[in-house]
Design a protein around this motif. Structure first.
Motif, short mmCIF file in Angstrom:
data_model
loop_
_atom_site.label_atom_id
_atom_site.label_comp_id
_atom_site.label_asym_id
_atom_site.label_seq_id
_atom_site.Cartn_x
_atom_site.Cartn_y
_atom_site.Cartn_z
N LYS A 60 -2.56 2.83 8.03
CA LYS A 60 -2.68 2.90 6.59
C LYS A 60 -1.41 2.45 5.92
O LYS A 60 -1.21 2.62 4.75
CB LYS A 60 -3.05 4.33 6.17
CG LYS A 60 -4.55 4.57 6.25
CD LYS A 60 -5.29 3.80 5.17
CE LYS A 60 -6.80 3.82 5.39
NZ LYS A 60 -7.49 2.83 4.56
N THR A 61 -0.51 1.92 6.67
CA THR A 61 0.70 1.39 6.04
C THR A 61 1.14 0.08 6.67
O THR A 61 1.46 -0.84 5.97
CB THR A 61 1.88 2.38 6.11
OG1 THR A 61 1.97 2.86 7.44
CG2 THR A 61 1.70 3.51 5.14
N CYS A 97 -6.43 -3.25 7.16
CA CYS A 97 -5.70 -2.00 7.00
C CYS A 97 -6.68 -0.84 6.95
O CYS A 97 -6.40 0.22 6.44
CB CYS A 97 -4.84 -2.03 5.74
SG CYS A 97 -3.62 -0.70 5.71
N TYR A 129 -9.92 -6.59 -0.28
CA TYR A 129 -9.83 -5.14 -0.08
C TYR A 129 -9.28 -4.51 -1.35
O TYR A 129 -8.25 -4.93 -1.86
CB TYR A 129 -8.88 -4.89 1.10
CG TYR A 129 -8.57 -3.45 1.40
CD1 TYR A 129 -9.58 -2.55 1.74
CD2 TYR A 129 -7.25 -2.99 1.39
CE1 TYR A 129 -9.27 -1.23 2.05
CE2 TYR A 129 -6.94 -1.67 1.70
CZ TYR A 129 -7.96 -0.80 2.03
OH TYR A 129 -7.66 0.50 2.34
N CYS A 146 3.13 -5.78 5.02
CA CYS A 146 2.46 -4.92 4.05
C CYS A 146 2.97 -5.20 2.64
O CYS A 146 4.17 -5.07 2.37
CB CYS A 146 2.73 -3.48 4.44
SG CYS A 146 2.26 -2.27 3.22
N ALA A 147 2.06 -5.58 1.77
CA ALA A 147 2.45 -5.90 0.39
C ALA A 147 3.03 -4.67 -0.31
O ALA A 147 3.94 -4.77 -1.14
CB ALA A 147 1.25 -6.43 -0.38
N ALA A 148 2.51 -3.52 0.02
CA ALA A 148 2.98 -2.29 -0.64
C ALA A 148 4.42 -1.98 -0.24
O ALA A 148 5.23 -1.58 -1.07
CB ALA A 148 2.06 -1.13 -0.27
N SER A 192 -5.33 -7.04 0.81
CA SER A 192 -5.22 -6.15 -0.35
C SER A 192 -5.17 -6.97 -1.63
O SER A 192 -4.59 -8.05 -1.67
CB SER A 192 -3.96 -5.28 -0.23
OG SER A 192 -2.80 -6.09 -0.27
N CYS A 195 -3.94 -8.11 5.48
CA CYS A 195 -4.81 -7.00 5.07
C CYS A 195 -5.80 -7.35 3.97
O CYS A 195 -6.79 -6.67 3.80
CB CYS A 195 -3.95 -5.83 4.63
SG CYS A 195 -3.00 -6.19 3.14
N CYS A 240 -4.74 -1.71 -3.24
CA CYS A 240 -5.02 -0.92 -2.05
C CYS A 240 -4.56 0.50 -2.30
O CYS A 240 -3.94 0.78 -3.33
CB CYS A 240 -4.35 -1.50 -0.80
SG CYS A 240 -2.67 -0.93 -0.51
N HIS A 241 -4.84 1.38 -1.36
CA HIS A 241 -4.50 2.79 -1.54
C HIS A 241 -3.04 3.03 -1.88
O HIS A 241 -2.70 3.97 -2.57
CB HIS A 241 -4.90 3.58 -0.29
CG HIS A 241 -4.39 2.95 0.98
ND1 HIS A 241 -4.97 1.82 1.52
CD2 HIS A 241 -3.35 3.26 1.78
CE1 HIS A 241 -4.30 1.47 2.59
NE2 HIS A 241 -3.33 2.33 2.78
N GLN A 242 -2.15 2.16 -1.34
CA GLN A 242 -0.72 2.37 -1.59
C GLN A 242 -0.30 2.01 -3.02
O GLN A 242 0.80 2.35 -3.44
CB GLN A 242 0.12 1.56 -0.59
CG GLN A 242 0.03 2.04 0.83
CD GLN A 242 1.12 3.06 1.17
OE1 GLN A 242 1.94 3.42 0.34
NE2 GLN A 242 1.10 3.54 2.40
N PHE A 243 -1.12 1.27 -3.73
CA PHE A 243 -0.76 0.87 -5.10
C PHE A 243 -1.37 1.79 -6.16
O PHE A 243 -1.07 1.66 -7.35
CB PHE A 243 -1.22 -0.57 -5.36
CG PHE A 243 -0.39 -1.61 -4.66
CD1 PHE A 243 0.84 -2.00 -5.17
CD2 PHE A 243 -0.84 -2.19 -3.48
CE1 PHE A 243 1.61 -2.96 -4.53
CE2 PHE A 243 -0.08 -3.14 -2.83
CZ PHE A 243 1.15 -3.54 -3.35
S1 SF4 Z 1 -0.93 -0.48 2.82
FE1 SF4 Z 1 -0.01 -2.50 3.04
S2 SF4 Z 1 -1.06 -3.42 4.82
FE2 SF4 Z 1 -2.31 -1.69 4.11
S3 SF4 Z 1 -3.79 -2.60 2.65
FE3 SF4 Z 1 -2.02 -1.89 1.45
S4 SF4 Z 1 -0.71 -3.69 1.27
FE4 SF4 Z 1 -2.13 -4.06 2.95
#
Ligand code: SF4
Ligand code: SF4
Lengths: 46, 458
Positions: free
Chosen positions: A33-34, A28, B349, B412-414, B345, B343, B361-364
């Protein structure tokens, strides 16, 4: 073959004993980024 | 397991376990439809194919049986026995550094709350950045290649620290034998000549955010004074792309339910001369008015198919560009072990906040239940780490039965968390879009390979 044309032969299951070395890029990281698509990791440049 | 499908009049089949891909004619496609999931031909169903003559049907059966015998159709799963070996302890190999929890844009869909991430505006100090590099080196085991993404908010708002971190990592490379690859994700607003030069000399990849058409971009990517950002960003992003020789960068856009005709935005970016393009669906709350809904899926899928067609045409006619979500490397893609977990995450990562906290990850970032420790004390014992570690396409029931699992790698886990409150239950709408993208990518391969193999087109 007349009715079926193979675009790609079996590749996933080749060398599975060597799989998992882990030096590859995380997924990712760059253009997404998603939503992550792992299968596209290596870019085919023209 | 196989998956057969039809796009733009082309019949195709993917043999899931081997990765073999075939193009079929209509007879073979229909005959294949008479096989059950285990590859056994159902003679009763064959009777429905009386529109074909018998010799054609028999030829098709023969070809299917040949592929079966040669492990290119209905191949059985050879991986399950390998899974325990691939599940070994993972190490950290990539960090997303939140250089600035602040931003000079106010984008309508920002998952980071326009930079704040459910916290307050803040910048990472050089000290935290250096510590993050140390943390990465210490937690990376024997892994040589390490990745660091400078992310935000907007990382150019704290660029001196970015430079300081790169310098520091380079000095540590020598003594540790590690190799750092840097990337940066920016809205390009502050991308002056000095910064571009620095980035070109030091960063392996750059992600430049731009959504496409001016009206689409400016509807959501607004400056602090409320005006659109397109006019300022476009020339800077273009310069950057040119200076990098149209390689190792992406211009990256987001589409929402306000522009379900996002294919036009992709083509707009291509028209502007960008050759590396990524445009992906927004991750937004259900009540935001921006999220892609179940009733939009059909439109979005049709749009992907449209785009695929135009993509093939343009690439054939000297207007080459690359669309990230259609890229698929059939011969040399990643190994299956990698494809199981996507990914990475929460395991390999992690994201680091300006204060040095670690998240999957950035989304969390900012969701306290996902706090995984900090760069000073290391990883904590938060049990969600085990959930991340033990999750892969075989442990998620929906993925395990999904034909796209080795291409999507489990999504995507997020997204899964946001919509299903469980990182093990993938977000269905994203699944539908992902599967369509994979189908399109395979179709594009078929189009482009027939061009290589067949006689010259007129
Ligand atoms: S945004 Fe989703 S795909 Fe990307 S690193 Fe986070 S969990 Fe993984
Ligand atoms: S498309 Fe959905 S179900 Fe299929 S592998 Fe991806 S996340 Fe799993």
């Amino acid at each position: 073959m007349k009715h079926i044309k193979t675009i790609n032969e079996s590749t996933l299951n080749k060398d599975i004993k060597k799989a998992g070395c882990g030096e590859c890029q995380t997924s990712c990281q760059s253009a997404c980024k998603t939503s992550c698509t792992v299968a596209n990791q290596k870019c085919e440049r023209k | 397991m196989i998956h057969s499908f039809k796009i733009h009049g082309t019949y195709m089949v993917l043999d899931v376990m081997s990765g073999a891909v075939h193009q079929l004619d209509e007879v073979a496609y229909d005959v294949l439809g008479c096989y059950d999931e285990n590859g056994v031909l159902n003679n009763d169903e064959l009777k429905n194919l009386s529109r074909y003559n018998e010799s054609e049907i028999n030829e098709a059966i023969e070809e299917i049986e040949y592929l079966k015998k040669n492990h290119m159709l209905f191949t059985e799963d050879p991986y399950t026995q390998m899974l325990p070996g691939w599940a070994k302890q993972t190490v950290v190999k990539a960090l997303c550094l939140h250089i600035a929890h602040d931003c000079n844009l106010r984008c309508g869909y920002c998952f980071a709350g326009t930079g704040e991430y459910m916290g307050h505006r803040s910048l990472m100090s050089l000290d935290v950045g250096k510590k993050a590099i140390d943390f990465l080196i210490e937690n990376s085991g024997n892994r040589r290649n390490l990745e660091v993404d400078f992310f935000g908010g907007e990382p150019l708002m704290n660029f001196e620290v970015v430079k300081g971190i790169v310098d520091y990592a380079r000095t540590r490379e020598k003594e540790t034998g590690k190799n750092f690859r840097f990337t940066i994700t920016t809205n390009a607003l502050l991308l002056d000549e000095d910064k571009r030069r620095y980035i070109n000399e030091n960063m392996h990849n750059v992600v430049l955010s731009l959504d496409g058409r001016k009206e689409v971009n400016d509807a959501l990517r607004k400056r602090i004074d409320g005006t659109g950002s397109y006019d300022r960003v476009l020339p800077l992003a273009r310069k950057m792309a040119e200076e990098r020789g149209q390689q190792q960068y992406y211009v990256r856009g987001t589409f929402t339910r306000k522009n379900l005709d996002f294919g036009t935005d992709v083509l707009h970016l291509a028209d502007l001369g960008f050759e590396q393009i990524s445009v992906e669906p927004v991750v937004a709350n259900k009540d935001s008015g921006l999220d892609i809904r179940a009733e939009d899926v059909e439109t979005v899928c049709r749009e992907y198919e449209h785009l695929a067609k135009e993509y093939v045409e343009r690439r054939k006619n000297g207007q080459w560009f690359n669309f990230f979500h259609f890229m698929i490397d059939l011969e040399g893609g990643p190994c299956v072990a990698k494809r199981l977990r996507g990914c990475g995450s929460g395991t390999e990562y992690l994201a680091v906040t300006p204060e040095g906290e670690l998240y999957p990850c950035h989304q969390f970032v900012g969701r306290k239940e996902f706090l995984l420790g900090n760069i000073y004390d290391g990883l904590n014992q938060n049990p969600v780490r085990d959930t991340f570690r033990n999750t892969n396409v075989y442990t998620k029931p929906r993925c395990n039965s999904c034909w796209a699992k080795f291409y999507c790698s489990g999504g995507c886990a997020a997204n899964a968390w946001q919509f299903n409150s469980d990182i093990r239950i993938p977000y269905e709408i994203e699944c539908e879009l992902e599967k369509k993208r994979v189908e399109c990518a395979l179709w594009i391969k078929a189009q482009e390979s027939s061009r290589l193999a067949g006689p010259a087109e007129n």
